[in-house]
Design a protein around this motif. Structure first.
Motif, PDB file in Angstrom:
ATOM      1  N   THR A  68       1.002  -1.275  -0.054  1.00 11.15           N
ATOM      2  CA  THR A  68       0.049  -0.045   0.125  1.00 11.15           C
ATOM      3  C   THR A  68       0.679   1.248  -0.064  1.00 11.15           C
ATOM      4  O   THR A  68       2.113   1.241   0.116  1.00 11.15           O
ATOM      5  CB  THR A  68      -1.011  -0.065   1.496  1.00 11.15           C
ATOM      6  OG1 THR A  68      -0.104   0.327   2.409  1.00 11.15           O
ATOM      7  CG2 THR A  68      -1.803  -1.078   1.388  1.00 11.15           C
ATOM      8  N   ARG A  69       0.160   2.127   0.114  1.00  9.61           N
ATOM      9  CA  ARG A  69       1.075   3.680   0.346  1.00  9.61           C
ATOM     10  C   ARG A  69       1.972   3.683   1.185  1.00  9.61           C
ATOM     11  O   ARG A  69       3.293   4.147   1.432  1.00  9.61           O
ATOM     12  CB  ARG A  69       0.107   4.845   0.324  1.00  9.61           C
ATOM     13  CG  ARG A  69       0.587   6.131   0.031  1.00  9.61           C
ATOM     14  CD  ARG A  69      -0.572   7.138   0.000  1.00  9.61           C
ATOM     15  NE  ARG A  69      -1.267   7.106   0.996  1.00  9.61           N
ATOM     16  CZ  ARG A  69      -0.996   7.782   2.214  1.00  9.61           C
ATOM     17  NH1 ARG A  69       0.264   8.221   2.441  1.00  9.61           N
ATOM     18  NH2 ARG A  69      -1.948   7.724   3.189  1.00  9.61           N
ATOM     19  N   THR A  70       1.702   2.955   2.303  1.00  7.92           N
ATOM     20  CA  THR A  70       2.447   2.924   3.523  1.00  7.92           C
ATOM     21  C   THR A  70       2.997   1.689   4.039  1.00  7.92           C
ATOM     22  O   THR A  70       3.667   1.552   5.081  1.00  7.92           O
ATOM     23  CB  THR A  70       1.583   3.293   4.876  1.00  7.92           C
ATOM     24  OG1 THR A  70       0.455   2.509   5.013  1.00  7.92           O
ATOM     25  CG2 THR A  70       0.916   4.753   4.598  1.00  7.92           C
ATOM     26  N   THR A  71       2.806   0.644   3.252  1.00  9.05           N
ATOM     27  CA  THR A  71       3.526  -0.575   3.629  1.00  9.05           C
ATOM     28  C   THR A  71       4.096  -1.331   2.350  1.00  9.05           C
ATOM     29  O   THR A  71       3.906  -1.248   1.109  1.00  9.05           O
ATOM     30  CB  THR A  71       2.061  -1.575   3.939  1.00  9.05           C
ATOM     31  OG1 THR A  71       1.651  -1.239   5.015  1.00  9.05           O
ATOM     32  CG2 THR A  71       2.724  -3.102   4.175  1.00  9.05           C
ATOM     33  N   ASN A  93       6.087  -1.623   7.577  1.00 12.50           N
ATOM     34  CA  ASN A  93       5.468  -0.045   7.546  1.00 12.50           C
ATOM     35  C   ASN A  93       6.198   0.775   8.657  1.00 12.50           C
ATOM     36  O   ASN A  93       7.216   0.097   9.077  1.00 12.50           O
ATOM     37  CB  ASN A  93       4.006  -0.109   7.511  1.00 12.50           C
ATOM     38  CG  ASN A  93       3.526  -0.577   8.845  1.00 12.50           C
ATOM     39  OD1 ASN A  93       4.048  -0.749  10.213  1.00 12.50           O
ATOM     40  ND2 ASN A  93       2.393  -1.299   8.892  1.00 12.50           N
ATOM     41  N   ALA A  94       5.586   1.731   9.133  1.00 12.98           N
ATOM     42  CA  ALA A  94       6.153   2.776  10.011  1.00 12.98           C
ATOM     43  C   ALA A  94       6.362   2.047  11.428  1.00 12.98           C
ATOM     44  O   ALA A  94       7.027   2.425  12.181  1.00 12.98           O
ATOM     45  CB  ALA A  94       5.520   3.979   9.847  1.00 12.98           C
TER      46      ALA A  94
END
Length: 127
Positions: A68-71, A93-94
């Motif tokens: 995804t956009r963050t993963t 991710n973060a």
């Protein structure tokens, strides 16, 4: 200065009646980025102690995880363990970095390996 070698994703997988520590070793410095994944067979007692100490359980999924956009999702290799075969993904991710295993059959594993996917090294005798 950051340490050049760290532990990335790490988790305990129960595959059949056996336990495995799944570990990503990250070696990063200028011009170098090496991040293999290994499996280490553990005893049930070792697995339980590691889980109590905060090591997470490996995630098992029916389908490949999607980025995804963050993963970030990276296929790390094919794991042969306790008579089963899995694709191993690093999902990061973060806030987390975990291994995700997706069960596959021998034909799928052979196809992946022929196309350059690594075989995950498994240390089969518990320490």
């Amino acid at each position: 200065m950051a340490q050049p070698i760290t532990i990335g994703a790490n988790s305990i997988a129960k595959i059949g009646d056996r336990f495995f520590l799944i570990v990503e070793v990250e070696a990063k410095t200028t011009g170098v980025e090496i991040d293999p994944v290994f499996g280490v067979r553990t005893t049930a007692q070792q697995a339980a102690a590691l889980l109590r100490a905060g090591v997470k359980r490996t995630k098992f999924e029916d389908s490949d995880p999607k980025p995804t956009r963050t993963t970030i999702v990276e296929l790390k290799g094919v794991l042969f363990a306790n008579g089963r075969i899995f694709k191993v993904f690093d999902v990061e991710n973060a806030t987390s970095d975990i291994s995700v295993l997706v069960r596959i059959n021998l034909a799928q594993a052979q196809r992946l390996i022929r196309n350059g996917t690594r075989i995950i090294k498994v240390y089969r005798k518990p320490f």
